[in-house]
Write an enzyme that holds these catalytic residues in place. Structure first.
Site, short mmCIF file in Angstrom:
data_model
loop_
_atom_site.label_atom_id
_atom_site.label_comp_id
_atom_site.label_asym_id
_atom_site.label_seq_id
_atom_site.Cartn_x
_atom_site.Cartn_y
_atom_site.Cartn_z
N GLU A 275 -14.09 85.19 9.87
CA GLU A 275 -14.08 85.32 8.40
C GLU A 275 -13.80 83.98 7.72
OE1 GLU A 275 -11.65 88.45 6.70
OE2 GLU A 275 -13.15 89.96 7.16
N HIS A 296 -16.41 90.63 36.01
CA HIS A 296 -17.29 91.58 36.70
C HIS A 296 -18.35 92.12 35.76
CE1 HIS A 296 -14.75 91.79 40.37
NE2 HIS A 296 -13.89 91.28 39.50
N LYS A 410 -20.01 96.71 2.04
CA LYS A 410 -19.17 97.56 1.17
C LYS A 410 -19.98 98.03 -0.03
CE LYS A 410 -14.66 95.45 1.87
NZ LYS A 410 -13.64 94.64 1.21
O1 PA5 Z 1 -8.76 88.41 5.88
C1 PA5 Z 1 -9.04 89.17 4.99
O2 PA5 Z 1 -8.90 88.89 3.79
C2 PA5 Z 1 -9.58 90.54 5.31
O3 PA5 Z 1 -9.78 90.70 6.67
C3 PA5 Z 1 -8.59 91.61 4.86
O4 PA5 Z 1 -7.37 91.45 5.52
C4 PA5 Z 1 -9.14 93.00 5.11
O5 PA5 Z 1 -10.42 93.14 4.55
C5 PA5 Z 1 -8.20 94.04 4.51
O6 PA5 Z 1 -8.05 93.81 3.16
P1 PA5 Z 1 -6.88 94.47 2.32
O7 PA5 Z 1 -5.59 93.98 2.86
O8 PA5 Z 1 -7.12 94.04 0.92
O9 PA5 Z 1 -7.02 95.95 2.49
#
Ligand code: PA5
Length: 436
Positions: A275, A296, A410
């Protein structure tokens, strides 16, 4: 505590091609002048989180006393840090209470039916974690589990058993927490989801599992000092080597470990790096393997398939426990050549043998050595990876702290599910659906 190793030849090559970029990126991070610099709160967490540490410990102690089981609801950065530490440190086979269960990190219907049935049979509490307070997966899990909890315990007692961790000011979860007067911990504005493992997001579940969060933070603090006190720190070298390998056309990094307890640490790392770096058509694809299991299966590809990856081995030097191979009088399985050896001796031999084989198969390797799996070293490792991820993304010319790509699925999902506000998009998405 944590050591990074690479062979001298690779170091020299990476150093001569990438050193200037490394220094520049480290300076950008230390001077807090880079893109996304309003999300650098994670750099200070090992110190700033002190303000709520006692509160986290007392909430954890209270819930541990009244619960056989704690359900931790969250996804992505709001879930993986805690799971990484807990599964690295806890015994896999124990009836120690409370049991930690995770929810809100997928949409499996069968899982929720089974979970709700299970929760009929145990005393439990809920921790719901969402920075935005609007993420669909944890929001659905919380709706189901909050209702279950209120029906099982009554609304008043449910309030004692539900804790929220969310944004200080905004989001639906914040509104619910205020309305219901739940115990709430704030995620600082300047800490993004995947950099929040050392905030209440990671610390409360870790404390609930019975781990020592003070030691975890001490380890993180030591690594923070190592990273911030010198531009020439090892975490930034890790970022430099990665970028050097990418420049050689190796687009995939395999983070491997010969310790299955590190499976979720690798999952956390994958999320952090994917990310943070995978944007604008750039980035290294983070993959993970657990050895010897994957030797394996994927091991065949690693050895002989396309040359497109480099490998970072997470190597644990010492084990906490000992298991010795027994000697059999009749040697029926012909394993007496191993008798008297510890399982870890054999695992170490497997690690050395794999390194040799992969090097012979032209895979560049670095090694991150962890002395022992304990709280202190896990804290240090988390800070090490967060810091090097930020440096690495800056070296790539990427803002490490946003995740615009996550919105695509989303938005389509909301359109398909006819969420209010998505009417126009809904038609368009339904027309464009693929035939898969
Ligand atoms: O790193 C990030 O920002 C994302 O992976 C969030 O942690 C994830 O989408 C969860 O988001 P939230 O804490 O707003 O529910």
């Amino acid at each position: 505590m944590i050591t990074l190793k690479i062979n001298q030849n690779l170091h020299q090559k990476a150093f001569s091609s990438m050193e200037n970029k490394r220094i520049k990126s480290v300076q950008t991070l230390h001077n807090r002048t880079g893109e996304g610099n309003d999300y650098l709160g994670w750099m200070d967490l090992p110190v700033t989180v002190n303000a709520v540490e006692e509160n986290i410990i007392s909430t954890a102690n209270y819930l541990r006393n009244i619960s056989e089981c704690i359900v931790v609801i969250g996804i992505g950065g709001s879930y993986l840090g805690a799971r990484a530490v807990i599964s690295a440190l806890k015994n896999d086979f124990t009836d120690e209470k409370p049991e930690i269960i995770y929810a809100g990190h997928h949409l499996s219907e069968d899982y929720y039916v089974d979970l709700l049935q299970y929760l009929n049979t145990v005393n439990y509490s809920l921790i719901v974690i969402s920075k935005s307070g609007t993420t669909t997966e944890p929001a659905i899990a919380f709706r189901l589990l909050k209702q279950h909890c209120e029906m099982k315990y009554g609304t008043a007692e449910a309030k004692n058993r539900i804790v929220c961790i969310t944004d200080a000011r905004k989001g639906i979860l914040k509104e619910i927490a205020q309305k219901e007067k739940y115990t709430t911990f704030e995620i600082p504005d300047n800490v993004g989801g995947r950099y929040s493992a050392l905030s209440p997001v990671g610390l409360l579940p870790i404390a609930l599992a019975g781990c020592d969060i003070h030691a975890l933070l001490m380890g993180a603090k030591t690594m923070q000092q190592q990273c911030l006190s010198s531009e020439n720190n090892r975490a930034s070298h890790y970022a430099m080597y990665r970028n050097y390998f990418l420049k050689q056309g190796l687009n995939i990094e395999v983070l491997s470990a010969f310790e299955p307890k590190l499976h979720y640490l690798i999952e956390w790392w994958k999320q952090l790096y994917a990310e943070s770096e995978g944007k604008n058509g750039k980035g290294i694809f983070p993959a993970g393997m657990i050895f010897t299991t994957d030797l394996h299966s994927l091991g065949q590809y690693m050895q002989d398939g396309q040359r497109m990856m480099f490998e970072t081995i997470l190597s644990v030097s010492s084990q906490k426990k000992e298991c010795i191979i027994p000697c059999l009088e009749n040697d029926e399985d012909k394993l007496n050549f191993l008798s008297g050896k510890k399982i870890s001796d054999i695992n170490n031999a497997a690690e050395k043998a794999t390194i040799l084989a992969h090097q012979q198969g032209n895979i560049p390797i670095m090694k991150i050595i962890i002395e022992l799996l304990n709280e202190k070293n896990m804290g240090a490792l988390i800070y090490f990876f967060e810091y090097s991820c930020a440096v690495s993304a800056y070296m790539l010319g990427i803002n490490p702290f946003d995740q615009p790509g996550v919105e695509a699925y989303k938005n389509n999902m909301f359109a398909l599910l006819d969420k209010p506000g998505y009417e126009q998009k809904s038609q368009q998405v339904k027309q464009n659906l693929s035939d898969l």
